[in-house]
Design a protein around this motif. Structure first.
Motif, mmCIF file in Angstrom:
data_model
loop_
_atom_site.group_PDB
_atom_site.id
_atom_site.type_symbol
_atom_site.label_atom_id
_atom_site.label_comp_id
_atom_site.label_asym_id
_atom_site.label_seq_id
_atom_site.Cartn_x
_atom_site.Cartn_y
_atom_site.Cartn_z
ATOM 1 N N GLY A 79 0.836 -1.202 0.000
ATOM 2 C CA GLY A 79 0.000 0.000 0.000
ATOM 3 C C GLY A 79 0.869 1.248 0.000
ATOM 4 O O GLY A 79 0.354 2.360 -0.061
ATOM 5 N N ARG A 80 2.143 1.136 0.104
ATOM 6 C CA ARG A 80 3.018 2.304 0.037
ATOM 7 C C ARG A 80 4.025 2.045 -1.079
ATOM 8 O O ARG A 80 4.706 1.034 -1.088
ATOM 9 N N TYR A 81 4.059 2.986 -2.015
ATOM 10 C CA TYR A 81 4.887 2.752 -3.213
ATOM 11 C C TYR A 81 5.628 4.030 -3.568
ATOM 12 O O TYR A 81 5.212 5.123 -3.202
ATOM 13 N N PHE A 82 6.758 3.805 -4.254
ATOM 14 C CA PHE A 82 7.425 4.982 -4.833
ATOM 15 C C PHE A 82 8.037 4.649 -6.163
ATOM 16 O O PHE A 82 8.316 3.477 -6.469
ATOM 17 N N VAL A 83 8.225 5.692 -6.933
ATOM 18 C CA VAL A 83 9.053 5.580 -8.163
ATOM 19 C C VAL A 83 9.956 6.810 -8.134
ATOM 20 O O VAL A 83 9.473 7.939 -8.120
ATOM 21 N N VAL A 142 0.090 6.142 -1.963
ATOM 22 C CA VAL A 142 -0.354 5.495 -0.736
ATOM 23 C C VAL A 142 -1.776 4.974 -0.954
ATOM 24 O O VAL A 142 -2.585 5.629 -1.618
ATOM 25 N N ASP A 143 -1.997 3.782 -0.472
ATOM 26 C CA ASP A 143 -3.328 3.174 -0.674
ATOM 27 C C ASP A 143 -4.360 3.879 0.215
ATOM 28 O O ASP A 143 -4.239 3.941 1.434
ATOM 29 N N TYR A 144 -5.382 4.405 -0.463
ATOM 30 C CA TYR A 144 -6.413 5.158 0.268
ATOM 31 C C TYR A 144 -7.655 4.308 0.526
ATOM 32 O O TYR A 144 -8.547 4.697 1.274
#
Lengths: 440, 222
Positions: A79-83, A142-144
């Protein structure tokens, strides 16, 4: 027809519903925007912490140190990601797994959500920086959806409790309306009793809002009663005042000057008689009380013997009256009205009967049945037919058979009854009066 | 026959007083209910005609007071109140008869006659019959054995009184009280004169004189 109850209910429910919807919408919007604001600042902080993890490596190349990032980025689909993009190199968080994070469109912090992996709805932030001489773009997501689920749940809960509250309020309001309208119902019942004469005034111990109305009705009632009383008294006075001069006139026709002109005498007497009948009949009609006060009811045991005495004394030759009574005690009719009715029937029978008069009083079904039969000449067949065809209304043509019968017919009409004439079994006139039985 | 008329309408009283006098009644006329209440007890009336709507005091009250004080004189109520409830009220108060206005004069006279006879327990017949004499009250003439005898008003009045009290001893003052109203001079000689005239027309033995006591009706039979 408009209903106070319906109007009040519609008003209260409608306004509650409107207020509820407005409050719910506002609360929903406030919650949503506060959460989004909070999430947006969280994302910005996340983006900055990722920026700090960009370092110059021992090889002198600027790179993302993945060990310095939040462990949540290493758990797949957490649920938490980055690029992170530095120049033409790109680091993707392990949590993204095989998915892409490529939001398009204008960036609005706390704005549009993008579809993320695993049906997640992502809130994202893309910020460009310069770090260590390199152009860096950090995209975090971020997963909402857990929060969306929470919001949905809160909304459902709110809706359910709102509906429940509305139902409870509606019930309470119905109860209150019924309760506060109850005095009106009581007043209505009392007014009904007023018209039947059981009571003479409305009870004034009512809620404050109703009191002026009840007082006004009582006031009106007193006025009307006084007016009626005045009219009756005036009519009685008038009739009494007229009768004495009529008596004088009738005595005057006995004077020699009139006596020697029989035509004149007859004409005068006929006119006097007409006036007398008219007065008597209208008076009897105006006196008809029609009320239902038990203290003024006719009592067959005490009133009838006196009436029979008085009928006998009114006639010079006394014919015995055979009475067949199947009722005793009080009858639910005004004493004066029944006395007048029976008195006139019996007086008429005594006037025409020869030896036999029978009075029968009984209750048949829902009627009081009064039958008076005599052995007099009766009404001729042709006239009898005429009377029957015209219903209860008797006119001058049978007045020869007694003003009394006309008075009886008037009384019977007031009480909504029936009067019929027939040939009695003794060969004379048989009069049957039926009055619908009244509940006292 | 003394009659008290209580009637507040002057015009009607003006008609009734002569009518009643013509029919052999000695009439006293009062207007006020309060006067009537007292006067009826003070005078030996044979019959009373009472109106109900009286000034001073209502006729029903007056009648109730009379009956409460044991006055037994026959009372005919003559009134405009014609409902049956009113009639019953009148009879309950003690009226012997009830006649409503307007009435035929003959009706009043006939009812008074009937009432007088009833109070003297004489059978209800159209002619008064006592001691062999028949008295036609309507024509005011007597007949003895079928032969008609003409009478003056005073003679009729006196003969009727005697015939209503056959065999009773009637003193001179009693006769004066019952045959003449309050206005008339009560001269005992007048009574003597009328009695003598009756004896001349009907026979000596018709009325017996009891010296110092009075007179007694014997009729022609003896």
């Amino acid at each position: 027809m408009s209903s106070i109850n319906r109007l009040l209910t519609a008003g209260v429910i409608g306004s509650l519903l409107l207020a509820g919807v407005i409050i719910a919408q506002t609360a929903n919007w406030l919650l949503d925007s506060a959460l989004l604001d909070y999430m947006a600042s969280d994302l910005r902080a996340e983006s900055r912490s990722l920026l700090k993890a960009i370092r110059r490596g021992p090889d002198g190349v600027v790179a993302l140190d993945s060990t310095a990032t939040d462990p949540a980025y290493d758990t797949p689909l957490s649920g938490r990601y980055f690029v992170v993009t530095i120049g033409d190199r790109q680091w993707r968080s392990r949590s993204l797994w095989d998915e892409q994070l490529a939001p398009t469109g204008p960036h609005a912090p706390g704005g549009d959500l993008v579809a993320g992996p695993n049906q997640q709805r992502l809130l994202w932030d893309r910020t460009g920086y310069r770090r260590l001489g390199e152009s860096v773009t950090v995209l975090v997501g971020v997963d909402y959806s857990p929060i969306l689920d929470d919001i949905r749940q809160i909304r459902h809960l709110l809706l359910a409790s709102g509906i429940l509250a509305l139902i409870l309020l509606a019930l309470l309001q119905q109860y209150l309306v019924r309760r506060s309208l109850r005095p009106l119902g009581l007043a209505r019942q009392q007014i009904e009793q007023l018209t039947t004469g059981t009571i003479t005034a409305l009870d004034e111990t009512v809620p404050r809002e109703l009191a002026p109305l009840v007082r006004e009705i009582n006031h009106l009632l007193r006025d009307t009663q006084q007016q009626l009383h005045r009219s009756r008294t005036a009519l009685a006075d008038l009739s009494h005042a007229l009768k004495t001069p009529l008596a004088v006139l009738r005595n005057l026709t006995d004077r020699d000057a009139v006596r020697c002109d029989p035509a004149l005498r007859d004409a005068m007497n006929a006119q006097i008689e007409q006036i007398r009948q008219r007065i008597t009949r209208e008076m009897a009609h105006a006196r008809t009380a029609g009320s239902r006060r038990p203290d003024s009811f006719f009592n067959i045991d005490t009133d009838l013997p006196l009436l029979l005495d008085s009928v006998r004394s009114a006639q010079r030759q006394a014919i015995p009256i055979d009475t067949q009574l199947q009722l005793t005690g009080q009858l639910p009719w005004e004493r004066e009205d029944l006395l007048e009715l029976l008195g006139n029937l019996l007086d008429n029978a005594c006037k025409w009967g020869r030896d036999t008069i029978r009075l029968a009083i009984q209750r048949r079904d829902d009627n009081l049945l009064i039958q008076v039969d005599d052995d007099g000449p009766g009404i001729p067949e042709a006239k009898l037919q005429q009377v029957l065809e015209r219903g209860e209304r008797l006119d001058q043509s049978v007045l020869g058979h007694g003003l009394g019968l006309a008075i009886v017919a008037d009384k019977v009409a007031v009480y909504g009854g029936n009067i019929t004439f027939s040939r009695s079994e003794y060969g004379g006139l048989g009069v049957t009066v039926e009055l619908p039985w009244r509940s006292p | 026959m003394r009659l008290l008329l209580v009637e507040d309408n002057v015009a009607l009283a003006d008609e009734l007083v002569p009518l009643l006098q013509r029919n052999g009644y000695a009439v006293d006329w009062l207007v006020d209910g309060r006067d009537a209440a007292v006067q009826a007890s003070d005078n030996p009336y044979d019959i009373i005609v009472l109106d109900l709507g009286l000034p001073g005091r209502d006729g029903i009250e007056v009648l109730q007071q009379w009956r409460a004080s044991a006055l037994s004189t026959a009372v005919l109520v003559l009134t405009a109140r014609d409902s049956w409830a009113d009639r019953i009220e009148g009879l309950k108060a003690g009226a012997d008869d009830y006649l409503t206005k307007p009435f035929h004069p003959e009706e009043l006279v006939l009812r008074l006659q009937a009432l007088v006879r009833r109070t003297h327990s004489v059978a209800n017949q159209s002619v008064l019959d006592a001691g062999g004499i028949r008295l036609d009250e309507a024509r005011q003439c007597a007949s003895v054995g079928g032969a008609p005898v003409q009478l003056t008003g005073s003679e009729f009045q006196m003969l009727r009184y005697f015939m209503l009290h056959p065999g009773s001893l009637l003193s001179r003052s009693h006769l004066a009280e019952h045959l003449y109203d309050n206005e008339r001079e009560r001269d005992s000689n007048v009574i003597e004169v009328h009695i003598n005239r009756l004896r001349r027309k009907l026979g000596r033995g018709v009325i017996e004189t009891r010296r110092g006591q009075g007179y007694c009706f014997r009729g022609t039979a003896e």
